[in-house]
Design a protein around this motif. Structure first.
Motif, PDB file in Angstrom:
ATOM      1  N   HIS A  17       0.834  -1.208   0.000  1.00  0.00           N
ATOM      2  CA  HIS A  17       0.000   0.000   0.000  1.00  0.00           C
ATOM      3  C   HIS A  17       0.868   1.256   0.000  1.00  0.00           C
ATOM      4  N   TYR A  18       1.963   1.206   0.749  1.00  0.00           N
ATOM      5  CA  TYR A  18       2.872   2.351   0.808  1.00  0.00           C
ATOM      6  C   TYR A  18       3.454   2.624  -0.585  1.00  0.00           C
ATOM      7  N   ALA A  19       3.882   1.560  -1.261  1.00  0.00           N
ATOM      8  CA  ALA A  19       4.465   1.727  -2.598  1.00  0.00           C
ATOM      9  C   ALA A  19       3.439   2.312  -3.570  1.00  0.00           C
ATOM     10  N   GLU A  20       2.171   1.930  -3.386  1.00  0.00           N
ATOM     11  CA  GLU A  20       1.116   2.413  -4.277  1.00  0.00           C
ATOM     12  C   GLU A  20       0.716   3.851  -3.957  1.00  0.00           C
ATOM     13  N   ASN A  21       0.510   4.145  -2.669  1.00  0.00           N
ATOM     14  CA  ASN A  21      -0.067   5.437  -2.270  1.00  0.00           C
ATOM     15  C   ASN A  21       0.966   6.509  -1.954  1.00  0.00           C
ATOM     16  N   ALA A  22       2.219   6.107  -1.752  1.00  0.00           N
ATOM     17  CA  ALA A  22       3.230   7.074  -1.295  1.00  0.00           C
ATOM     18  C   ALA A  22       4.545   6.940  -2.049  1.00  0.00           C
ATOM     19  N   ASN A  23       4.469   6.557  -3.342  1.00  0.00           N
ATOM     20  CA  ASN A  23       5.712   6.389  -4.096  1.00  0.00           C
ATOM     21  C   ASN A  23       6.444   7.707  -4.311  1.00  0.00           C
ATOM     22  N   PHE A  24       5.758   8.832  -4.067  1.00  0.00           N
ATOM     23  CA  PHE A  24       6.402  10.146  -4.176  1.00  0.00           C
ATOM     24  C   PHE A  24       7.452  10.354  -3.083  1.00  0.00           C
ATOM     25  N   ARG A 192       6.425  22.406   0.055  1.00  0.00           N
ATOM     26  CA  ARG A 192       6.570  21.509  -1.085  1.00  0.00           C
ATOM     27  C   ARG A 192       5.223  20.837  -1.367  1.00  0.00           C
ATOM     28  N   PRO A 193       4.292  21.585  -1.980  1.00  0.00           N
ATOM     29  CA  PRO A 193       3.003  20.980  -2.325  1.00  0.00           C
ATOM     30  C   PRO A 193       3.250  19.715  -3.147  1.00  0.00           C
ATOM     31  N   THR A 194       2.592  18.623  -2.767  1.00  0.00           N
ATOM     32  CA  THR A 194       2.914  17.321  -3.338  1.00  0.00           C
ATOM     33  C   THR A 194       1.664  16.670  -3.921  1.00  0.00           C
ATOM     34  N   LEU A 195       1.711  16.402  -5.217  1.00  0.00           N
ATOM     35  CA  LEU A 195       0.608  15.727  -5.894  1.00  0.00           C
ATOM     36  C   LEU A 195       0.501  14.296  -5.378  1.00  0.00           C
ATOM     37  N   LEU A 196      -0.714  13.876  -5.047  1.00  0.00           N
ATOM     38  CA  LEU A 196      -0.935  12.557  -4.450  1.00  0.00           C
ATOM     39  C   LEU A 196      -1.386  11.570  -5.524  1.00  0.00           C
ATOM     40  N   PRO A 197      -0.622  10.496  -5.759  1.00  0.00           N
ATOM     41  CA  PRO A 197      -0.898   9.596  -6.886  1.00  0.00           C
ATOM     42  C   PRO A 197      -2.229   8.868  -6.778  1.00  0.00           C
ATOM     43  N   THR A 198      -2.688   8.595  -5.550  1.00  0.00           N
ATOM     44  CA  THR A 198      -3.977   7.903  -5.392  1.00  0.00           C
ATOM     45  C   THR A 198      -4.980   8.786  -4.647  1.00  0.00           C
ATOM     46  N   GLY A 199      -4.759  10.108  -4.725  1.00  0.00           N
ATOM     47  CA  GLY A 199      -5.720  11.033  -4.146  1.00  0.00           C
ATOM     48  C   GLY A 199      -5.621  11.147  -2.635  1.00  0.00           C
ATOM     49  N   MET A 200      -6.500  11.981  -2.082  1.00  0.00           N
ATOM     50  CA  MET A 200      -6.490  12.231  -0.643  1.00  0.00           C
ATOM     51  C   MET A 200      -6.919  10.989   0.135  1.00  0.00           C
ATOM     52  N   ALA A 201      -7.842  10.196  -0.399  1.00  0.00           N
ATOM     53  CA  ALA A 201      -8.287   8.997   0.316  1.00  0.00           C
ATOM     54  C   ALA A 201      -7.125   8.031   0.518  1.00  0.00           C
ATOM     55  N   GLY A 202      -6.321   7.835  -0.520  1.00  0.00           N
ATOM     56  CA  GLY A 202      -5.155   6.959  -0.404  1.00  0.00           C
ATOM     57  C   GLY A 202      -4.163   7.474   0.619  1.00  0.00           C
ATOM     58  N   TRP A 203      -3.963   8.801   0.637  1.00  0.00           N
ATOM     59  CA  TRP A 203      -3.028   9.399   1.600  1.00  0.00           C
ATOM     60  C   TRP A 203      -3.542   9.190   3.030  1.00  0.00           C
ATOM     61  N   LEU A 204      -4.818   9.484   3.250  1.00  0.00           N
ATOM     62  CA  LEU A 204      -5.381   9.366   4.596  1.00  0.00           C
ATOM     63  C   LEU A 204      -5.312   7.920   5.093  1.00  0.00           C
ATOM     64  N   ARG A 205      -5.577   6.964   4.216  1.00  0.00           N
ATOM     65  CA  ARG A 205      -5.565   5.561   4.642  1.00  0.00           C
ATOM     66  C   ARG A 205      -4.142   5.059   4.882  1.00  0.00           C
ATOM     67  N   THR A 206      -3.153   5.734   4.296  1.00  0.00           N
ATOM     68  CA  THR A 206      -1.757   5.340   4.490  1.00  0.00           C
ATOM     69  C   THR A 206      -1.160   5.988   5.736  1.00  0.00           C
ATOM     70  N   PHE A 207      -1.475   7.265   5.969  1.00  0.00           N
ATOM     71  CA  PHE A 207      -0.741   8.029   6.977  1.00  0.00           C
ATOM     72  C   PHE A 207      -1.559   8.476   8.191  1.00  0.00           C
ATOM     73  N   ALA A 208      -2.882   8.500   8.078  1.00  0.00           N
ATOM     74  CA  ALA A 208      -3.684   9.142   9.132  1.00  0.00           C
ATOM     75  C   ALA A 208      -4.343   8.151  10.084  1.00  0.00           C
TER      76      ALA A 208
END
Length: 255
Positions: A17-24, A192-208
């Motif tokens: 999931h990290y590789a998918e949602n946070a490859n940036f 450093r505004p960062t484009l999220l590859p799987t959107g905000m939902a992917g970010w929240l489920r990975t980090f929040a």
């Protein structure tokens, strides 16, 4: 990740999931890697190595690199790359004057007792050794945190103890470094505004996860939806592209 002292409760790491949602995260680590400037033969510790994507780039320079992370799953992913990696909590570094440099990218904001971490980093370094790091600084994901807290409070849930991150100012972190005996060579805070590859939902489920810890699944989904609604006017471009309001602190110091 097991819940250790000084580790935010509820945060778990899934390497795929990290590789998918946070490859940036490793992709945007190039500048701090340049600041490290690893050399063949140097012994380097990568503190909070994650799945080893940047550790691998350090190893490719010919440096002798050890990656450490508190997550067993992430360490296993790093080992799958053929890297030397160990499960170690950043607050309990066991090393004694053995590294030419300690490197860390996007990990130190998860370690909530920074003085303890830095004391261990200093002890791990040889005389004259360097510490080079980048992580979330003051103001990092401020809009996202505000929206999460508002979504919790809307449902009568206290946010106390749920904020999982340490985001210092440059003055605060420079003072901490000096307190444990470092000389600061450079320190800067930059948006450093960062484009999220799987959107905000992917970010929240990975980090929040810590914001949602111990809440039932339906409530978690409702809080994520509400958070995204609150953020849609500021962090969504209207075309479906989400950006995280990142602010990074980049530092280089030596002993």
């Amino acid at each position: 990740m097991s819940n250790r002292s000084n580790t935010p409760p509820g945060q778990e790491w899934n390497a795929s999931h990290y590789a998918e949602n946070a490859n940036f995260v490793p992709k945007l680590g190039g500048e701090v890697l340049k600041l490290l400037a690893p050399q063949a033969g140097q012994r380097i510790l990568d503190l909070g190595c994650g799945d080893g994507a940047l550790t691998e780039r350090i190893a490719q320079t010919g440096a002798n690199v050890l990656g450490i992370d508190a997550s067993e799953e992430m360490v296993e992913a790093a080992r799958q790359r053929g890297l030397n990696a160990r499960v170690i909590d950043g607050h309990q570094l066991p090393f004694d004057h053995e590294f030419d440099a300690v490197f860390s990218n996007a990990a130190l904001h998860w370690m909530l007792d920074p003085q303890k971490v830095l004391a261990g980093v200093k002890r791990a370094l040889k005389p004259g050794g360097r510490f080079v790091a980048e992580f979330g600084g003051h103001g990092n994901v401020a809009a996202i945190c505000t929206a999460l807290i508002a979504s919790l409070q809307f449902r009568g849930i206290s946010s106390h103890g749920r904020h999982p991150w340490y985001f210092p100012t440059t003055q605060e972190y420079a003072h901490l470094l000096q307190t444990v005996g470092f000389h600061v060579d450079s320190i800067e805070l930059f948006p450093r505004p960062t484009l999220l590859p799987t959107g905000m939902a992917g970010w929240l489920r990975t980090f929040a996860n810590p914001f949602l810890h111990n809440l039932d699944q339906d409530l978690q989904e409702a809080i994520i939806d509400n958070t995204m609604n609150l953020l849609s006017h500021s962090l969504n471009d209207g075309q479906g592209n989400w950006t995280a309001d990142y602010v990074r602190l980049r530092v280089s110091a030596h002993v």
